[in-house]
Design an enzyme around this catalytic site. Structure first.
Site, PDB file in Angstrom:
ATOM      1  N   LYS A  81      -9.930   3.563   2.202  1.00 14.17           N
ATOM      2  CA  LYS A  81      -9.221   4.583   1.434  1.00 14.17           C
ATOM      3  C   LYS A  81      -9.575   5.969   1.964  1.00 14.17           C
ATOM      4  O   LYS A  81     -10.733   6.258   2.267  1.00 14.17           O
ATOM      5  CB  LYS A  81      -9.598   4.451  -0.046  1.00 14.17           C
ATOM      6  CG  LYS A  81      -8.796   5.326  -0.986  1.00 14.17           C
ATOM      7  CD  LYS A  81      -9.114   4.988  -2.437  1.00 14.17           C
ATOM      8  CE  LYS A  81      -8.345   5.893  -3.393  1.00 14.17           C
ATOM      9  NZ  LYS A  81      -8.591   5.554  -4.803  1.00 14.17           N
ATOM     10  N   SER A 156      -4.587   6.027  -7.444  1.00 13.17           N
ATOM     11  CA  SER A 156      -4.657   6.758  -6.190  1.00 13.17           C
ATOM     12  C   SER A 156      -4.842   5.852  -4.973  1.00 13.17           C
ATOM     13  O   SER A 156      -4.776   6.327  -3.836  1.00 13.17           O
ATOM     14  CB  SER A 156      -5.810   7.771  -6.233  1.00 13.17           C
ATOM     15  OG  SER A 156      -7.048   7.119  -6.403  1.00 13.17           O
ATOM     16  N   SER A 180      -7.123   3.547 -10.739  1.00  8.89           N
ATOM     17  CA  SER A 180      -6.629   3.801  -9.387  1.00  8.89           C
ATOM     18  C   SER A 180      -6.612   2.592  -8.468  1.00  8.89           C
ATOM     19  O   SER A 180      -6.032   2.655  -7.387  1.00  8.89           O
ATOM     20  CB  SER A 180      -7.448   4.919  -8.731  1.00  8.89           C
ATOM     21  OG  SER A 180      -7.193   6.144  -9.352  1.00  8.89           O
TER      22      SER A 180
END
Length: 473
Positions: A81, A156, A180
């Protein structure tokens, strides 16, 4: 004939052992898929040369006489990520302010993944500073659901979930502060595990100070999720309270599941209405478990505006603490809005908000003390359209819309409990609808065991061949 990108992480390791393929061929194949057009906006940065070098080294190790001692997922491609600093690889944090930042160090989770022999193909797309539940940064294309390119991959960890759902990598790393990992898993039709507070070591610079944020795996299968979790839990951190860990989360998927008491908690703590098809997916999951011999009972999830507002205050403070040193003019309106709110907060107001969240977390825990597992909708609606939640002209309204969409996800962040989103529901339009299962602190083994049973009873693997990628945005 099964193609390389269709193999799961564990299928790849088995193919490596049999000599049917190797990391070099697999990495080249996946890089070619990404290079042919990352239509889902999964990657902000592709680190092709590093991945090729790592694959060559992994292939040599797999051919050596000592390969029996290699980690379980050695040589399996993955992705990191873009909120995690990665030495020598551009790490943008989803922000134009960091468009060209190349860190000189690895965050803890990146080092743990390298120790496991995983090969990162690059950095997956995130919203600016992870501060939105959609993934539409200035530095990259929006992350989209592989099942409909007009739909958002949520956020996210939207790029990570899109990469897994689009068969660009079999597993990817995510993080979860307010849903997320689970929201993108729901939007992209994959498995997303928000881990127990303290289970995965965050390292000296990875703790948010409030206990909300954790790292977690995204995968297409429950067993891949479990094997990835085994790889991510190999370190313990000084000063961190860790829940009990089992010897193997992968083996937990095959352990007999005892007769459980399971609560179906419909509704949303945010007060937002739950889409009927989303609610039906949770109900169907509950009926399936009842049919398998578990005791299932229903109860409402009441709205709690004070809890939701207090959680927003904590989240606002986290966003503000990360961006206070930077010029806000280049930031997205929602980030500027959260930063401005954080500057107005007093220490007393933040302390009061933390107290409310802790009290509500305890109340929720006691209210479900009679249940081994709690079923809820992951989010309140099917995947939203790209741009639907974003409101640059009124970021306060955007925050309200995001809170309504994520619904119950903040409960697991507040309690610190593990929660997993499974692609058990599908809308009339063929869109994935996540169903969330929550268990007590440190009971990932129980969650994974129940999830494996549900995957067998309600399989979803065939859905990846039916993806609607041809739909235009």
């Amino acid at each position: 004939m099964t193609e390389l990108h269709e193999l799961t992480a564990l299928q790849l390791t088995a193919a490596y052992r049999r000599g049917e393929t190797g990391p070099v061929d697999v990495v080249e194949h996946l890089l070619a898929r990404i290079g042919d057009g990352d239509r889902v906006g999964a990657f902000t940065t592709v680190s092709a040369d590093r991945a090729r070098a790592a694959a060559a080294g992994a292939e040599r190790a797999l051919r050596s006489v000592d390969r029996a001692g290699l980690p379980r997922l050695f040589g399996v491609p993955t992705a990191v990520k873009d909120l995690e600093a990665t030495a020598g690889v551009r790490t943008t944090l989803g922000s134009a302010l960091f468009r060209d930042w190349v860190p000189g160090h690895d965050d803890e989770i990146v080092a743990v993944m390298a120790d496991a022999g995983l090969i990162s193909l690059g950095k997956t797309t995130v919203p600016e500073f992870g501060a939105a539940c959609y993934t539409e940064p200035e530095v990259a294309a929006p992350a989209r659901s592989p099942f409909d390119l007009g739909r958002s991959a949520a956020g996210s960890s939207g790029g990570a979930a899109a990469a897994v759902g689009a068969l660009l990598v079999p597993i990817a790393q995510g993080s979860d502060t307010a849903g997320s990992v689970r929201s993108p898993a729901s939007a992209c039709g994959v498995v997303g595990l928000k881990t127990s507070r303290g289970l995965i070591t965050a390292g000296p610079d990875g703790n948010d100070g409030m206990g909300l944020s954790v790292r977690g795996p995204l995968a297409r299968t429950v067993r891949d999720t479990a094997a990835f979790l085994d790889a991510l839990t190999t370190r313990t951190g000084v000063g961190t309270v860790h829940p009990p860990r089992v010897d193997s989360y992968e083996r937990a998927c095959d352990a007999p599941v005892p007769r459980l008491r399971i609560a179906l908690a419909q509704g949303s703590v945010s007060g937002a209405p739950v889409d009927p098809e989303v609610a039906a997916a949770s109900e169907f999951t509950a009926r399936t478990l009842a049919g398998l011999g578990h005791e299932v009972f229903a109860r409402d999830q009441a709205p709690d505006p004070e809890f939701t507002e207090s959680f927003q205050t904590m989240f606002t403070a986290l966003v503000g603490s990360r961006t206070m040193a930077f010029d806000g003019a280049s930031m997205r309106p929602i980030v500027r809005h959260l930063r401005a709110r954080s500057q107005e907060l007093t220490s007393g107001e933040l302390a009061a908000a933390i107290g409310v969240v802790q009290a509500r977390a305890r109340a929720w825990t006691l209210g479900h003390a009679d249940a081994d597992v709690v079923i809820t909708p992951t989010v309140t609606t099917p995947p939203t359209r790209v741009g639907q939640l974003r409101d640059d002209a009124d970021p306060a309204a955007e925050l309200a819309a995001m809170t309504a969409f994520t619904g119950n996800t903040i409960l697991a962040n507040a309690t610190g409990f593990p929660a997993i989103s499974l692609p058990l529901g599908w809308s009339s339009q063929g869109l994935p609808l996540g169903v969330s299962l929550t268990a007590g602190w440190g009971r990932e083994d129980l969650l994974l065991g129940v999830s494996a049973v549900l995957e067998e009873a309600l399989p979803w693997a065939h859905r990846y061949g039916d993806r609607a990628e041809a739909r235009t945005p």
